[in-house]
Design a protein around this motif. Structure first.
Motif, PDB file in Angstrom:
ATOM      1  N   GLU A   1       7.480   6.990  -4.588  1.00 45.52           N
ATOM      2  CA  GLU A   1       8.125   5.936  -4.035  1.00 45.52           C
ATOM      3  C   GLU A   1       8.081   6.206  -2.375  1.00 45.52           C
ATOM      4  O   GLU A   1       8.255   5.304  -1.469  1.00 45.52           O
ATOM      5  CB  GLU A   1       9.584   5.926  -4.362  1.00 45.52           C
ATOM      6  CG  GLU A   1       9.674   5.126  -5.750  1.00 45.52           C
ATOM      7  CD  GLU A   1       9.262   6.416  -6.965  1.00 45.52           C
ATOM      8  OE1 GLU A   1       8.840   5.654  -8.008  1.00 45.52           O
ATOM      9  OE2 GLU A   1       9.393   7.409  -6.833  1.00 45.52           O
TER      10      GLU A   1
ATOM     11  N   GLU B   1       4.878   4.890  -1.060  1.00 41.97           N
ATOM     12  CA  GLU B   1       4.834   3.364  -1.134  1.00 41.97           C
ATOM     13  C   GLU B   1       5.695   2.926   0.085  1.00 41.97           C
ATOM     14  O   GLU B   1       5.276   1.863   0.764  1.00 41.97           O
ATOM     15  CB  GLU B   1       5.392   2.981  -2.460  1.00 41.97           C
ATOM     16  CG  GLU B   1       4.482   2.666  -3.692  1.00 41.97           C
ATOM     17  CD  GLU B   1       3.280   2.087  -3.430  1.00 41.97           C
ATOM     18  OE1 GLU B   1       3.344   1.012  -2.841  1.00 41.97           O
ATOM     19  OE2 GLU B   1       2.251   2.514  -3.505  1.00 41.97           O
TER      20      GLU B   1
ATOM     21  N   LYS C   1      -5.885   1.445   1.084  1.00 38.01           N
ATOM     22  CA  LYS C   1      -4.558   0.593   0.189  1.00 38.01           C
ATOM     23  C   LYS C   1      -4.107  -0.339   1.133  1.00 38.01           C
ATOM     24  O   LYS C   1      -3.685  -1.467   0.955  1.00 38.01           O
ATOM     25  CB  LYS C   1      -3.589   1.322  -0.061  1.00 38.01           C
ATOM     26  CG  LYS C   1      -3.903   2.401  -1.264  1.00 38.01           C
ATOM     27  CD  LYS C   1      -2.580   3.049  -1.716  1.00 38.01           C
ATOM     28  CE  LYS C   1      -2.967   4.002  -3.015  1.00 38.01           C
ATOM     29  NZ  LYS C   1      -1.852   4.803  -3.443  1.00 38.01           N
TER      30      LYS C   1
END
Length: 448
Positions: free
Chosen positions: A163, A166, A439
C-alpha cells in the motif's frame, strides 16, 4: 536469517501454476539470492527437494555416465546418496552452480518429456557459459534473470507494505508532491539502500543490527569473491585485463565525462587490447553497459556507436564499497556522497532501469555540451531521462525537447533530490521513485 521477500517469488508461483511448465534456468550474479529463493519456494510447494551443487559436490558430475534419461540420472543420484527421496509430482530437483557442469543442461529435454519431476537450474556465473547451455537445451527450458534486491524489495525488507508503494506511485501519476515528512523518510531510506546495495546477506545484516556495522566488510569480501571468479572462469581471455577493466570502473565514473576509456585502464590501452573483456563482465552479471546513440531518435536498437559506451557496476552498494576509506566515513557516518554524488546516483538509476527490464542508452554530441544520461521510449516517443545530483535546470533536455532537430522527443523525465514537479514538458521525480518508472509509464497520461 529470516527470508527476505523477492519478486522472483511471484515468478516462481506463476511458473508452478502452469501445467505445461518447462525446466527453469535462473541466471544471476553471485550472492543475489538465487539459492535461498529456490529453497524457500521448494519448502511451500514440494514434499521433497533434491539439491545438488556441482562445485561443493563434484561427484555428482558422474550422474550422466549412463546417458541423459530421467531414470538413469535419478538412479545414479540415489546411488551416490541413497537418502535422497524421489516422489513423482512431489519433488523438485535443484541443480546449483551448473556453470561448473553445463553438460547437465542436456538432461532438461528428457526431464520435460518424462514429466514426473520439476527441475530448476542455477549458477553464479551462468551468463558466461550460457551460449553453451542454451544450445544443448534449446526449446526445453524457461529462463529467468535474477538481480540483487531493488529498492522496492528493500522497502519490503524494512517492513513497508504494498500500500505504501502504491501510494508513492499515486503521487507520481497525480503530480502531487510528497509531504516534507514523507520526502525525508523515503530519501533517507534511499540513501541507506545506495550505501548497502541489494545483496540479501548485506541487507539482512543491516536490518538485524540496525546499523552499517559489518556491511563494508561483507561488501568487500564479495568484491574479492567476484575477482576470484574472474580468475577461475575467464577461460581463453586475459584474466588480468578483465580485472583491470573491472577495477577501473569507479574512477571512470568519477570523471566529468563518464564515457568508458581503455586508456584509463592502462596507459596507451586501446579497445583491440581488451577485446571480449567488457562482454565477459556483462555476461557474468558484474556490470551494466550503457550504449551511446548515434542520434537521439527511434528506434533505439541499431542506432548505437559501437565503441562508445559507459559502464556501471551492477549493484551500487558494491560501487560504494570500492571507494577509498575517507569516502566510506563520509558516506556511512554523515550520508555525504561528496564528489561521487553524480556517479553514484547515475549508477543507481542504471541499475534500477536494468532491474525493470529497460535497456541502457545515452547520447553525447561530438564537439558540444549536449549530453543526455539515459533514454527510454513510449509507444511513439523517445524520452530523455536526466539524473541530476543538484536541482539545476536540465539544459540539454530542454534543447532536445524544443529543437525541431529531434522530432521523436517531446517530453522528458528528471530525477533529483527534490520533490515531484511538472514544468512545461518535463516531469521531475525524487530519486527514490526511480524503481517505479516502468509502472508509471504503463499508467501515465502525459506521454504518447
Amino acid at each position: 536469517m529470516n527470508y527476505l521477500l523477492r519478486k522472483a517469488d511471484t515468478f516462481l508461483k506463476d511458473w508452478i501454476k502452469n501445467p505445461d511448465r518447462y525446466p527453469l534456468i535462473i541466471k544471476g550474479a553471485r550472492q543475489v539470492g538465487k539459492t535461498e529463493t529456490i529453497r524457500e519456494f521448494a519448502k511451500t510447494h514440494y514434499k521433497n527437494l533434491i539439491e545438488i551443487n556441482f562445485i561443493t559436490e563434484p561427484s555428482y558430475k558422474s550422474i550422466i555416465a549412463e546417458g541423459f534419461s530421467t531414470d538413469s540420472i535419478i538412479r545414479l543420484i540415489s546411488r551416490i546418496d541413497p537418502s535422497k527421496h524421489f516422489e513423482p509430482n512431489e519433488t523438485l530437483i535443484f541443480f546449483d552452480e551448473i556453470q561448473d557442469f553445463p553438460e547437465i543442461a542436456t538432461s532438461l529435454k528428457f526431464f520435460k518429456e518424462d514429466g514426473k519431476y520439476d527441475v530448476i537450474c542455477s549458477g553464479s556465473l551462468l551468463g558466461v557459459q550460457y551460449h553453451r547451455i542454451a544450445s544443448i537445451s534449446v526449446g526445453y527450458k524457461t529462463d529467468y534473470q535474477m538481480h540483487s534486491m531493488d529498492f522496492e524489495e528493500f522497502l519490503w525488507a524494512k517492513g513497508y507494505t504494498a500500500e505504501v508503494i502504491e501510494d508513492m506511485l499515486a503521487h507520481m501519476l497525480s503530480g502531487k508532491a510528497f509531504s516534507d515528512a514523507e520526502h525525508n523518510i523515503y530519501s533517507n531510506l534511499f540513501l541507506e539502500y545506495c550505501i548497502l546495495g541489494g545483496m540479501p546477506a548485506i541487507v539482512s545484516n543491516y536490518i538485524k543490527k540496525g546499523t552499517f556495522e559489518g556491511s563494508l566488510a561483507l561488501q568487500r569480501q564479495l568484491l574479492t569473491d567476484y575477482e576470484n571468479d574472474i580468475i577461475k572462469y575467464a577461460d581463453g581471455l586475459d584474466k588480468a585485463k578483465i580485472l583491470n577493466v573491472y577495477r577501473s570502473i569507479p574512477a571512470q565514473l568519477a570523471k566529468e565525462n563518464k564515457k568508458f576509456q581503455y586508456s584509463k585502464v592502462a596507459k596507451g590501452g586501446r579497445s583491440k587490447d581488451y577485446m571480449g573483456c567488457v562482454d565477459w563482465l556483462k555476461d557474468a552479471g558484474l556490470i551494466n553497459v550503457c550504449d551511446c546513440l548515434q542520434f537521439p531518435e527511434l528506434p533505439l536498437k541499431g542506432n548505437i556507436c559501437e565503441n562508445k559506451f559507459k559502464i556501471y557496476i551492477s549493484d551500487t552498494g558494491l560501487l560504494v564499497s570500492s571507494l577509498d576509506d575517507e569516502s566510506q566515513v563520509d558516506l556511512r557516518a554523515n550520508k555525504n556522497l561528496g564528489v561521487y554524488k553524480g556517479a553514484l546516483y547515475e549508477n543507481f538509476a542504471a541499475e534500477a532501469f536494468i532491474k525493470q527490464g529497460y535497456g541502457l542508452f545515452y547520447y553525447s554530441k561530438e564537439n558540444s555540451t549536449l549530453e543526455e544520461d539515459f533514454f527510454i521510449r513510449s509507444t511513439n516517443e523517445l524520452i530523455p531521462i536526466e539524473v541530476k545530483s543538484n536541482t539545476n535546470r536540465a539544459k540539454s533536455m530542454n534543447q532536445l525537447i524544443k529543437s525541431d532537430t529531434y522530432p521523436d522527443i517531446r517530453h522528458g523525465i528528471k530525477f533529483t533530490v527534490g520533490n515531484i514537479g511538472i514544468n512545461e514538458n518535463i516531469v521531475t521525480f525524487p530519486y527514490f521513485c526511480t524503481f517505479l518508472l516502468k509502472k508509471y509509464m504503463s499508467q501515465q497520461k502525459i506521454f504518447a
